[in-house]
Design an enzyme around this catalytic site. Sequence first.
Site, PDB file in Angstrom:
ATOM      1  N   LYS A  68      10.221 -23.100 -49.223  1.00 15.93           N
ATOM      2  CA  LYS A  68       9.775 -21.856 -49.847  1.00 15.93           C
ATOM      3  C   LYS A  68       8.795 -22.170 -50.982  1.00 15.93           C
ATOM      4  O   LYS A  68       7.767 -21.512 -51.138  1.00 15.93           O
ATOM      5  CB  LYS A  68      10.979 -21.057 -50.359  1.00 15.93           C
ATOM      6  CG  LYS A  68      11.766 -20.407 -49.222  1.00 15.93           C
ATOM      7  CD  LYS A  68      13.155 -19.919 -49.622  1.00 15.93           C
ATOM      8  CE  LYS A  68      13.918 -19.486 -48.367  1.00 15.93           C
ATOM      9  NZ  LYS A  68      15.321 -19.144 -48.600  1.00 15.93           N
TER      10      LYS A  68
ATOM     11  N   GLN B  94      19.606 -18.109 -53.095  1.00 15.55           N
ATOM     12  CA  GLN B  94      19.773 -18.867 -51.840  1.00 15.55           C
ATOM     13  C   GLN B  94      21.241 -18.839 -51.404  1.00 15.55           C
ATOM     14  O   GLN B  94      22.136 -19.139 -52.185  1.00 15.55           O
ATOM     15  CB  GLN B  94      19.288 -20.310 -52.040  1.00 15.55           C
ATOM     16  CG  GLN B  94      19.295 -21.155 -50.780  1.00 15.55           C
ATOM     17  CD  GLN B  94      18.343 -20.659 -49.691  1.00 15.55           C
ATOM     18  OE1 GLN B  94      17.278 -20.109 -49.981  1.00 15.55           O
ATOM     19  NE2 GLN B  94      18.729 -20.813 -48.443  1.00 15.55           N
TER      20      GLN B  94
ATOM     21  N   ASP C 196      14.635 -10.424 -50.486  1.00 18.06           N
ATOM     22  CA  ASP C 196      15.452 -10.708 -49.303  1.00 18.06           C
ATOM     23  C   ASP C 196      15.870  -9.422 -48.590  1.00 18.06           C
ATOM     24  O   ASP C 196      16.247  -9.453 -47.425  1.00 18.06           O
ATOM     25  CB  ASP C 196      16.750 -11.426 -49.736  1.00 18.06           C
ATOM     26  CG  ASP C 196      16.715 -12.918 -49.452  1.00 18.06           C
ATOM     27  OD1 ASP C 196      16.048 -13.327 -48.489  1.00 18.06           O
ATOM     28  OD2 ASP C 196      17.380 -13.661 -50.197  1.00 18.06           O
TER      29      ASP C 196
HETATM   30  N1  GUN Z   1      20.213 -18.662 -46.336  1.00 18.16           N
HETATM   31  C1  GUN Z   1      19.844 -18.708 -45.037  1.00 18.16           C
HETATM   32  N2  GUN Z   1      18.889 -17.788 -44.782  1.00 18.16           N
HETATM   33  C2  GUN Z   1      18.653 -17.150 -45.939  1.00 18.16           C
HETATM   34  C3  GUN Z   1      17.765 -16.098 -46.311  1.00 18.16           C
HETATM   35  O1  GUN Z   1      17.004 -15.547 -45.509  1.00 18.16           O
HETATM   36  N3  GUN Z   1      17.829 -15.729 -47.628  1.00 18.16           N
HETATM   37  C4  GUN Z   1      18.672 -16.308 -48.514  1.00 18.16           C
HETATM   38  N4  GUN Z   1      18.663 -15.860 -49.763  1.00 18.16           N
HETATM   39  N5  GUN Z   1      19.503 -17.272 -48.208  1.00 18.16           N
HETATM   40  C5  GUN Z   1      19.481 -17.690 -46.918  1.00 18.16           C
END
Ligand code: GUN
Length: 280
Positions: free
Chosen positions: A53, A97, A120
């Site tokens: 990211k 996350q 998200d």
């Molecule tokens: N963990 C796995 N996929 C995601 C996601 O799309 N967003 C977040 N915040 N955590 C994740």
Amino acid sequence: MKAQMISGKDYAAELAGQQAARADTLRLLGIKPCLAVIMVGEDPASATYVRNKERACQKVGIDSRPVFLPEDTTQETLHVEIDRLNADPAVHGILVQLPLPAHLNEAAALMRVNAAKDVDGFHALNAGFLLRGAPAVTPCTPKGILYMLKKARVPLDGAHAVVLGRSNIVGKPAALLLLQENCTVSLCHSHTRNLADITRQADILIVAIGKPRFVTAQMVKPGAAVIDVGINRVDGKLCGDVDFDSVSDVAGWITPVPGGVGPMTVAMLMENTLEAACRA
Ligand code: GUN
């Protein structure tokens, strides 16, 4: 006939160019798009995702603010960090996350994020808008899946879409988005009976169950679009929830792992961050 491969990696690279131009325009207007990513603990898979990211932010020209908290962080400390980012006008997007360490309340943390900065789309308010069919922020993985299906010109209207997995992150929001596109949706999970009978009826099959190579050719209708959300490590190699080699002989379209859904999820996070910065 071999399935057409849908390369999320190529689509994401194409999008990164457009997103960089949008970030430039925002900067000319005095807005520097900024994404904060909170990670608690040291889960190696999560650390890789967070690094990806950050790299994507750099490429597009989005400021990234990683916040690393120790494994034993309390709920209160996590909320203090979220509040600090909520209050910071320079931060446009906040992502916590997942998964969080088991002692933390994930739902409470996600609710703590200001819904306007929730890139998200996991805040209950944003989940509610999605349920009503008028999403304010669309969760990144399902948004990326829909983007790929549309770019590859997979017919959606009236198609039977079967989603394997009912998570809040992928399965449920993917089912809602496909419903919005006029698909007939079946949402299957670990208690579903006669699963293969259902998957064999799918024109579109979305697989997000976290079981390596679970979906085999016998479970797929000839010509179907198969989207593999899984990322598993087997004998040190990455593979999806779909047995790529056998299924690509039957399917009409298929996404690879790696290089399919993963890069699109990150691309949609950049998209949601730019949108949040525009709104701000
Ligand atoms: N963990 C796995 N996929 C995601 C996601 O799309 N967003 C977040 N915040 N955590 C994740």
